[in-house]
Design an enzyme around this catalytic site. Structure first.
Site, PDB file in Angstrom:
ATOM      1  N   THR A   1      -9.593   9.056   7.805  1.00 58.89           N
ATOM      2  CA  THR A   1     -10.653  10.055   7.739  1.00 58.89           C
ATOM      3  C   THR A   1     -11.877   9.602   8.530  1.00 58.89           C
ATOM      4  O   THR A   1     -12.167   8.412   8.619  1.00 58.89           O
ATOM      5  CB  THR A   1     -11.069  10.334   6.286  1.00 58.89           C
ATOM      6  OG1 THR A   1     -11.464   9.106   5.670  1.00 58.89           O
ATOM      7  CG2 THR A   1      -9.916  10.934   5.498  1.00 58.89           C
TER       8      THR A   1
ATOM      9  N   TYR B   1       0.817  -1.220   0.000  1.00 57.56           N
ATOM     10  CA  TYR B   1       0.000   0.000   0.000  1.00 57.56           C
ATOM     11  C   TYR B   1       0.853   1.273   0.000  1.00 57.56           C
ATOM     12  O   TYR B   1       0.736   2.099  -0.920  1.00 57.56           O
ATOM     13  CB  TYR B   1      -0.968  -0.020   1.193  1.00 57.56           C
ATOM     14  CG  TYR B   1      -1.860   1.191   1.262  1.00 57.56           C
ATOM     15  CD1 TYR B   1      -2.912   1.361   0.359  1.00 57.56           C
ATOM     16  CD2 TYR B   1      -1.669   2.166   2.235  1.00 57.56           C
ATOM     17  CE1 TYR B   1      -3.735   2.478   0.426  1.00 57.56           C
ATOM     18  CE2 TYR B   1      -2.497   3.275   2.312  1.00 57.56           C
ATOM     19  CZ  TYR B   1      -3.518   3.425   1.404  1.00 57.56           C
ATOM     20  OH  TYR B   1      -4.335   4.539   1.466  1.00 57.56           O
TER      21      TYR B   1
END
Length: 212
Positions: free
Chosen positions: A172, A142
């Site tokens: 988030t 990632y």
């Protein structure tokens, strides 16, 4: 992001045409209400497809927000190839779309993970500091792919003049979080809403970066 644009359309009369690329219509219908869906131009497709397969060539795009990415750590471990391909090939397709559609700008949603790790845990991380990522760890797919995608953005900017902004987000939270979300902030919120105690399984000393 889509809801924010819809909101500004309603409150500020901005008359923005909002196109959303969606893979799963059922999931879309479970997240947005009918009024919101009517405010969107839905394109059924995938960032791994050639965009001409799901987008009419007459559609003009001014700004593109590229937020498609695998963000589940479990998937990164169990399907590392898919994680890499989604990031790299997907970003290439989006940037090629921006070039061919002559978009004014692209916003690429990157990750704070691309900063890597630092020997000194007290290091203040700024944009010009890049730490270490072990490329031989599967989970590195990632952050490593995010680094490559950022460089791809720079490459498209240099070679084709595509204007790109890069946003390195932390985790988030806020409106729009799905019901199945199980990260710590969601667990805290669910406990508050249901009137249950917040239960810590650690000493509670760890720190995390969150972006509302």
């Amino acid at each position: 992001l889509a809801r924010s644009l819809i909101y500004f359309n309603v409150k500020k009369n901005l008359n923005i045409n909002i196109y959303g690329v969606v893979r799963n219509i059922d999931k879309l219908n479970s997240i947005y209400n009918e009024e919101e869906i009517r405010s969107l131009h839905i394109l059924c497709g995938d960032v791994l497809q050639d965009f001409n397969e799901y987008m009419d060539e007459k559609i003009k795009l001014d700004y593109i927000f590229h937020a498609a990415s695998i963000t589940s750590s479990r998937t990164m471990i169990t399907q590392p190839i898919k994680t890499i391909i989604t990031s790299v090939d997907g970003t290439n397709n989006i940037l090629r779309m921006a070039h061919e559609k002559e978009a004014k700008s692209v916003v690429y949603i990157s990750s704070m993970e691309m900063y890597g790790t630092f020997n000194n845990s007290d290091t203040e991380i700024t944009e010009d500091k890049i730490g270490y990522i072990n490329p031989l760890k599967v989970r590195s797919n990632y952050p490593e792919s995010k680094r490559l995608c950022e460089n791809m953005c720079v490459a498209y900017m240099r070679e084709y003049g595509v204007k790109v902004k890069i946003a390195r987000l932390a985790q988030t939270f806020g409106a729009g979080i799905l019901p199945g979300e199980n990260r710590v902030f969601a667990q805290f919120a669910k406990s508050v809403i249901s009137g249950r105690d917040i239960v810590l399984h650690t000493r509670g000393l760890s720190e995390g970066n969150y972006c509302y």
